[in-house]
Design a protein around this motif. Sequence first.
Motif, PDB file in Angstrom:
ATOM      1  N   LEU A  83      -4.578   8.121   3.664  1.00 50.68           N
ATOM      2  CA  LEU A  83      -3.440   7.400   4.635  1.00 50.68           C
ATOM      3  C   LEU A  83      -2.631   6.853   4.171  1.00 50.68           C
ATOM      4  O   LEU A  83      -2.872   6.121   3.238  1.00 50.68           O
ATOM      5  N   TYR A  84      -1.813   7.399   5.144  1.00 49.46           N
ATOM      6  CA  TYR A  84      -0.494   6.285   4.449  1.00 49.46           C
ATOM      7  C   TYR A  84      -0.221   5.034   5.488  1.00 49.46           C
ATOM      8  O   TYR A  84       0.593   3.839   4.530  1.00 49.46           O
ATOM      9  N   GLN A 117      -4.051   2.902  -3.680  1.00 51.54           N
ATOM     10  CA  GLN A 117      -2.594   3.446  -4.672  1.00 51.54           C
ATOM     11  C   GLN A 117      -1.514   1.968  -4.235  1.00 51.54           C
ATOM     12  O   GLN A 117      -1.230   2.358  -3.609  1.00 51.54           O
ATOM     13  N   ASP A 118      -1.099   1.598  -5.286  1.00 53.69           N
ATOM     14  CA  ASP A 118      -0.021  -0.172  -4.766  1.00 53.69           C
ATOM     15  C   ASP A 118       0.929   0.607  -4.844  1.00 53.69           C
ATOM     16  O   ASP A 118       1.528   2.268  -5.258  1.00 53.69           O
ATOM     17  N   LEU A 142       0.775  -1.354   0.214  1.00 54.04           N
ATOM     18  CA  LEU A 142      -0.377  -0.238   0.152  1.00 54.04           C
ATOM     19  C   LEU A 142       1.080   1.343  -0.293  1.00 54.04           C
ATOM     20  O   LEU A 142       2.082   1.378   0.443  1.00 54.04           O
ATOM     21  N   ARG A 143       0.586   2.115  -0.964  1.00 48.00           N
ATOM     22  CA  ARG A 143       1.049   3.395  -0.599  1.00 48.00           C
ATOM     23  C   ARG A 143       0.252   4.528  -0.203  1.00 48.00           C
ATOM     24  O   ARG A 143       0.789   5.385  -0.341  1.00 48.00           O
ATOM     25  N   GLY A 144      -1.074   4.249  -0.152  1.00 45.02           N
ATOM     26  CA  GLY A 144      -1.882   5.099   0.109  1.00 45.02           C
ATOM     27  C   GLY A 144      -2.833   4.652  -0.604  1.00 45.02           C
ATOM     28  O   GLY A 144      -3.340   4.247  -0.975  1.00 45.02           O
ATOM     29  N   LEU A 145      -4.217   5.194   1.178  1.00 43.01           N
ATOM     30  CA  LEU A 145      -5.289   4.978   1.062  1.00 43.01           C
ATOM     31  C   LEU A 145      -6.126   6.152   0.411  1.00 43.01           C
ATOM     32  O   LEU A 145      -5.824   6.649   1.656  1.00 43.01           O
ATOM     33  N   PHE A 146      -7.227   6.579  -0.426  1.00 47.29           N
ATOM     34  CA  PHE A 146      -7.693   7.415  -0.397  1.00 47.29           C
ATOM     35  C   PHE A 146      -9.025   7.833  -0.747  1.00 47.29           C
ATOM     36  O   PHE A 146      -9.563   6.571  -0.910  1.00 47.29           O
ATOM     37  N   TRP A 147      -9.865   8.910   0.445  1.00 49.11           N
ATOM     38  CA  TRP A 147     -11.104   8.775   0.660  1.00 49.11           C
ATOM     39  C   TRP A 147     -11.693   9.967  -0.363  1.00 49.11           C
ATOM     40  O   TRP A 147     -10.727  11.150   0.432  1.00 49.11           O
ATOM     41  N   TYR A 148     -12.784  10.207  -1.683  1.00 50.60           N
ATOM     42  CA  TYR A 148     -13.340  10.763  -1.875  1.00 50.60           C
ATOM     43  C   TYR A 148     -14.377  11.057  -1.629  1.00 50.60           C
ATOM     44  O   TYR A 148     -15.131   9.996  -1.308  1.00 50.60           O
ATOM     45  N   ARG A 149     -15.364  12.301  -1.620  1.00 52.97           N
ATOM     46  CA  ARG A 149     -16.757  12.758  -1.845  1.00 52.97           C
ATOM     47  C   ARG A 149     -17.163  12.801  -3.345  1.00 52.97           C
ATOM     48  O   ARG A 149     -16.336  13.588  -3.856  1.00 52.97           O
TER      49      ARG A 149
END
Lengths: 111, 114
Positions: A50-51, A91-92, A30-37
């Motif tokens: 979040l990383y 994002q990997d 995991l490079r990053g986890l993203f939240w979108y609205r």
Amino acid sequence: EDQVTQSPEALRLQEGESSSLNCSYTVSGLRGLFWYRQDPGKGPEFLFTLYSAGEEKEKERLKATLTKKESFLHITAPKPEDSATYLCAVQDGGGSEKLVFGKGTKLTVNP
Amino acid sequence: KAGVTQTPRYLIKTRGQQVTLSCSPISGHRSVSWYQQTPGQGLQFLFEYFSETQRNKGNFPGRFSGRQFSNSRSEMNVSTLELGDSALYLCASSLAQGVRSPLHFGNGTRLTVT
């Protein structure tokens, strides 16, 4: 192959009724986890990245948390203007900017 | 700072035609990605460009292509349109490859194929 599963698909809350949205993921590094609205007719709006496991981020009534297998988006005392579809993406570590998205949770907050 | 700008906002095309969509990234952003969004499949990655080079491509047929110009602006093209190509096409930009920065999305181009 990276995978993201969001639950529930839809959530209806009364104004002021706190709840959480879930995002389960499998990813190679995991490079990053993203939240979108996302609001109807618009593109996704960035909320958080979040990383690493244990990380938390807050913005107004929203708080995102991350473990090694899932992320939660906690919504405290929601208002009708929080109604939207919330998308989670990973994002990997392969060096690409590519995001793999879940199908989203459609949140409706009734006054 | 202006956001990601996509033109046109709406398009109606006929099966068999081709279409070109345009994207202007946020000023200073050098990486541009394209996504297709449909009710059934959600957001799916099409391709990614950095410094005028395609860095990654999603699992879409060769009818889908794109390019990036020296000013980081990007276009995507779909040839021989099919009914199933009807979707919201989203462009996203970020600072650069390998830099910890989120993708910022435009409001998309809504393509309808009849």
